[in-house]
Enzyme design. Structure first.
Site, PDB file in Angstrom:
ATOM      1  N   LYS A 111       1.399   6.737  -6.982  1.00  0.00           N
ATOM      2  CA  LYS A 111       2.602   7.010  -6.174  1.00  0.00           C
ATOM      3  C   LYS A 111       3.676   7.681  -7.034  1.00  0.00           C
ATOM      4  O   LYS A 111       4.365   8.591  -6.580  1.00  0.00           O
ATOM      5  CB  LYS A 111       3.160   5.712  -5.571  1.00  0.00           C
ATOM      6  N   LYS A 194     -10.712   8.842  -0.238  1.00  0.00           N
ATOM      7  CA  LYS A 194     -10.670   7.937   0.905  1.00  0.00           C
ATOM      8  C   LYS A 194      -9.911   8.544   2.081  1.00  0.00           C
ATOM      9  O   LYS A 194      -9.127   9.480   1.909  1.00  0.00           O
ATOM     10  CB  LYS A 194     -10.010   6.627   0.488  1.00  0.00           C
ATOM     11  N   LYS A 197      -3.429   8.091   5.173  1.00  0.00           N
ATOM     12  CA  LYS A 197      -2.344   8.818   5.830  1.00  0.00           C
ATOM     13  C   LYS A 197      -1.820   9.940   4.946  1.00  0.00           C
ATOM     14  O   LYS A 197      -1.639  11.051   5.386  1.00  0.00           O
ATOM     15  CB  LYS A 197      -1.203   7.853   6.175  1.00  0.00           C
TER      16      LYS A 197
HETATM   17  P1  TYM Z   1      -2.104   0.073   4.078  1.00  0.00           P
HETATM   18  O1  TYM Z   1      -1.065   0.116   5.132  1.00  0.00           O
HETATM   19  O2  TYM Z   1      -2.219   1.206   3.139  1.00  0.00           O
HETATM   20  O3  TYM Z   1      -3.520  -0.138   4.697  1.00  0.00           O
HETATM   21  C1  TYM Z   1      -3.773  -1.241   5.539  1.00  0.00           C
HETATM   22  C2  TYM Z   1      -5.168  -1.756   5.371  1.00  0.00           C
HETATM   23  O4  TYM Z   1      -6.116  -0.738   5.659  1.00  0.00           O
HETATM   24  C3  TYM Z   1      -7.018  -0.633   4.563  1.00  0.00           C
HETATM   25  N1  TYM Z   1      -7.413   0.780   4.389  1.00  0.00           N
HETATM   26  C4  TYM Z   1      -8.660   1.157   4.125  1.00  0.00           C
HETATM   27  N2  TYM Z   1      -9.803   0.443   3.971  1.00  0.00           N
HETATM   28  C5  TYM Z   1     -10.928   1.131   3.722  1.00  0.00           C
HETATM   29  N3  TYM Z   1     -10.973   2.487   3.626  1.00  0.00           N
HETATM   30  C6  TYM Z   1      -9.857   3.244   3.757  1.00  0.00           C
HETATM   31  N4  TYM Z   1      -9.923   4.572   3.696  1.00  0.00           N
HETATM   32  C7  TYM Z   1      -8.618   2.578   4.017  1.00  0.00           C
HETATM   33  N5  TYM Z   1      -7.345   2.982   4.217  1.00  0.00           N
HETATM   34  C8  TYM Z   1      -6.611   1.865   4.432  1.00  0.00           C
HETATM   35  C9  TYM Z   1      -6.252  -1.116   3.358  1.00  0.00           C
HETATM   36  O5  TYM Z   1      -7.137  -1.551   2.345  1.00  0.00           O
HETATM   37  C10 TYM Z   1      -5.455  -2.248   3.948  1.00  0.00           C
HETATM   38  O6  TYM Z   1      -6.224  -3.432   4.003  1.00  0.00           O
HETATM   39  N6  TYM Z   1      -0.370  -3.001   0.657  1.00  0.00           N
HETATM   40  C11 TYM Z   1      -0.948  -2.979   1.983  1.00  0.00           C
HETATM   41  C12 TYM Z   1      -0.100  -3.668   3.040  1.00  0.00           C
HETATM   42  C13 TYM Z   1       0.284  -5.056   2.705  1.00  0.00           C
HETATM   43  C14 TYM Z   1      -0.580  -6.183   2.639  1.00  0.00           C
HETATM   44  C15 TYM Z   1       0.244  -7.275   2.283  1.00  0.00           C
HETATM   45  C16 TYM Z   1      -1.942  -6.373   2.882  1.00  0.00           C
HETATM   46  C17 TYM Z   1       1.532  -5.471   2.385  1.00  0.00           C
HETATM   47  N7  TYM Z   1       1.500  -6.802   2.137  1.00  0.00           N
HETATM   48  C18 TYM Z   1      -0.262  -8.558   2.154  1.00  0.00           C
HETATM   49  C19 TYM Z   1      -2.451  -7.653   2.730  1.00  0.00           C
HETATM   50  C20 TYM Z   1      -1.631  -8.727   2.387  1.00  0.00           C
HETATM   51  C21 TYM Z   1      -1.129  -1.522   2.349  1.00  0.00           C
HETATM   52  O7  TYM Z   1      -0.462  -0.650   1.896  1.00  0.00           O
HETATM   53  O8  TYM Z   1      -1.987  -1.317   3.294  1.00  0.00           O
END
Ligand code: TYM
Length: 327
Positions: A111, A194, A197
């Site tokens: 990032k 991967k 967004k």
């Molecule tokens: P975020 O918003 O980037 O993504 C949400 C969830 O989707 C999964 N994901 C994927 N899994 C497999 N392949 C992909 N291409 C892919 N893109 C997204 C992510 O692994 C995630 O599970 N940090 C987290 C949000 C968060 C969170 C938490 C999660 C904040 N606090 C506490 C669990 C527990 C995030 O940015 O997810």
């Protein structure tokens, strides 16, 4: 019953990475565990400091969660910023985390590279806020995709360190949870790593059949295998990953055999993947439209979720204060 918590940032609509990597597990887990799911709107400020309408973006994700099959009566759904208790725990956890270890987190480095003009402290402490999200409910399991593995390591480190410093066994070490035997990375169809967004390569749950088909048909491939049973290059492995998550085992085996005897036709394979993805997405898409239209209901669901989450977080924070020595 073991507790489960997980969340997603409201920085755009849900895509297939979110769905297959996380939400599908949420739906399966809600009948077997004590689950809570949330929308990580504070986390989205680390990359989008001036969101257009963050409340509406959170509602959008909420409608998408419901459309995927989350049942808020069973597993409350809340919006992160409705639970201020999280911030107190975030503060305590930050006191025990060191600059060097946070700087080494790969997502921070990525990032920081992507937004060199906004390497903010929130970005650095992103994993501690995530740890607070999890530890405030003393969750045992967290369903996430592969890209969250390192953040989960930090969450476990926060739990261990707190327990060690204060000589208690208070926080359980939260484990990543995958329904498939290993962590899932839903690939991009553009030949890159991967689906994400910020990568601009997503198939969204809101996409109609025509859009999904177009995106799949454009997926990068190669000129085809020349030797039987040869290893698959990454772009082809990506197509097979889609087939593994969206198609039946039989379909997967059929195309795997075609690869192995060098008779594979990528056009046929893509058509099959597109059809299977459309079959998964179409009913969800219809329900998204239905749920999105009722803002009052979405607000009621979020209010109930916030109430449950605040009670759970407040109980933890009170004990943490006591352990540290505050009254
Ligand atoms: P975020 O918003 O980037 O993504 C949400 C969830 O989707 C999964 N994901 C994927 N899994 C497999 N392949 C992909 N291409 C892919 N893109 C997204 C992510 O692994 C995630 O599970 N940090 C987290 C949000 C968060 C969170 C938490 C999660 C904040 N606090 C506490 C669990 C527990 C995030 O940015 O997810």
């Amino acid at each position: 019953m073991d507790k489960v918590v997980s969340g997603i940032r409201p920085t755009g609509n849900l895509h297939l990475g979110n769905y297959f990597g996380a939400v599908k597990s949420f739906v399966q887990m809600q009948t077997q565990y004590d689950c809570m799911f949330f929308i990580a709107d504070w986390h989205s400020l680390t990359t989008h400091p001036k969101p257009e309408d963050i409340r509406q973006s959170a509602r959008t994700i909420l409608a998408e969660y419901l459309a995927c099959g989350l049942e808020p009566e069973r597993a409350p759904i809340y919006i992160q910023s409705d639970v201020p208790e999280t911030l107190e725990l975030y503060l305590y956890l930050n006191m025990n985390m060191y600059l060097g270890e946070l700087e080494r987190v790969t997502t921070f480095k990525e990032k920081a590279r992507k937004q060199p003009d906004n390497v903010n402290a929130g970005l650095l402490t992103y994993p501690t806020l995530m740890a607070a999200d999890i530890l405030q409910h003393r969750a045992a399991y967290v369903p996430v995709g592969k890209d969250q593995e390192q953040n989960m390591e930090v969450a476990r480190k926060c739990a261990r360190r707190f327990n060690h410093i204060y000589g208690v066994e208070f926080f359980p070490e939260p484990q990543n949870f995958y329904f498939s035997e290993k962590a899932l990375k839903v690939p991009g169809l553009d030949g890159s790593g991967k689906m994400g967004k910020s990568e601009g390569n997503c198939i969204y749950l809101r996409d109609d059949d025509k859009t999904i088909t177009k995106k799949v048909m454009r997926a990068v491939t190669d000129s085809g295998p020349t030797e039987p049973n040869s290893p698959k290059p990454e772009v082809i492995e990506n197509l097979f990953t889609f087939m593994r998550i969206a198609s039946t085992d039989e379909t997967y085996r059929y195309f795997d055999e075609k690869w192995n005897d060098c008779s594979i036709r990528y056009g046929d394979m893509k058509k099959q993947i597109a059809a299977d993805l459309c079959a998964t997405v179409a009913p969800i898409r219809e329900r998204i439209l239905e749920y999105s239209s009722d803002s009052a209901r979405l607000d009621r669901i979020a209010a109930h979720g916030a109430e449950v989450a605040r009670a759970s977080a407040a109980a933890t924070v009170q004990e943490v204060r006591h352990i540290i020595g505050f009254k």
